[in-house]
Scaffold this active site. Structure first.
Site, PDB file in Angstrom:
ATOM      1  N   CYS A  79       0.801  -1.231   0.000  1.00 53.55           N
ATOM      2  CA  CYS A  79       0.000   0.000   0.000  1.00 53.55           C
ATOM      3  C   CYS A  79       0.830   1.277   0.000  1.00 53.55           C
ATOM      4  O   CYS A  79       0.274   2.369   0.024  1.00 53.55           O
ATOM      5  CB  CYS A  79      -0.933  -0.003   1.202  1.00 53.55           C
ATOM      6  SG  CYS A  79      -0.096   0.175   2.792  1.00 53.55           S
ATOM      7  N   CYS A  88      12.736  -7.670  12.106  1.00 50.92           N
ATOM      8  CA  CYS A  88      13.274  -8.515  11.042  1.00 50.92           C
ATOM      9  C   CYS A  88      12.202  -8.622   9.956  1.00 50.92           C
ATOM     10  O   CYS A  88      11.203  -9.319  10.124  1.00 50.92           O
ATOM     11  CB  CYS A  88      13.609  -9.879  11.640  1.00 50.92           C
ATOM     12  SG  CYS A  88      14.558 -10.934  10.557  1.00 50.92           S
TER      13      CYS A  88
END
Length: 192
Positions: free
Chosen positions: A100, A169
């Site tokens: 997005c 991560c």
């Protein structure tokens, strides 16, 4: 008594596993359970993570994303370590959601964790949501999703550097990089 307690624990754990939507692999002692191709499992595989500002149908997400991005962002998959070019990204700029384009991380928070995935010590304020992830029964983790579209981007761990001590991560396929103004031209000039 111990046998009864152990049996009850195993039955309870299996009941929890059976009730989870199997949209991703669940690893238990090296055994991977995969979604079967039945109509019932197709209903379970429905993506129920809706973002606060961006919502698409599953068909729209499939059309908008590459197959790798779709697997990660909408099905909570994981890319192979050391496979993302974003690991080596050193320019100033912003890492955004590949689904997005919402800004997620500043390049100033990026560091080399040695894990093989782009890592950051903090997200931009209000950019992500964090929830408990029990998809690996013996290793509870904290899942990180884009707050805007609900896309899975990775996990956060408590083994990062100062100032936060956190390691976000992230999957490189879940991110895109927008260089700061002037960065693109400097790189282009340096390589010509």
């Amino acid at each position: 008594m111990k046998l009864l307690t152990c049996s009850a624990f195993i039955i309870g754990a299996l009941a929890v596993l059976w009730s989870w939507p199997m949209t991703r692999r669940v690893a238990l002692g090296g055994i991977s359970l995969l979604t079967a191709g039945s109509a019932a499992s197709a209903a379970l595989a429905k993506d129920d993570h809706i973002g606060e500002r961006v919502a698409h149908t599953d068909a729209e997400w499939k059309a908008l994303l590459s197959s790798g991005q779709y697997n990660i962002l909408r099905r909570a998959g994981t890319e192979l370590p050391f496979s993302s070019p974003l690991n080596k990204e050193k320019r100033r700029g912003t890492f955004v959601c590949a689904g997005c384009s919402a800004p997620l991380f500043s390049s100033t928070a990026k560091y080399n964790s040695g894990t093989g995935w782009p890592s950051f010590y903090e997200p931009l304020p209000g950019a992500v949501t964090e929830t408990l992830d029990l998809s690996i029964a013996f290793m509870p983790r904290t899942e990180v999703r884009c707050k805007s579209c609900g896309g899975h981007i990775g996990h956060v761990f408590n083994d990062g550097p100062e100032p936060t001590g956190l390691r976000y991560c992230m999957n490189g396929l879940a991110l895109a990089f927008n260089p700061a103004e002037g960065q693109q031209q400097k790189v282009a000039a340096a390589t010509s």
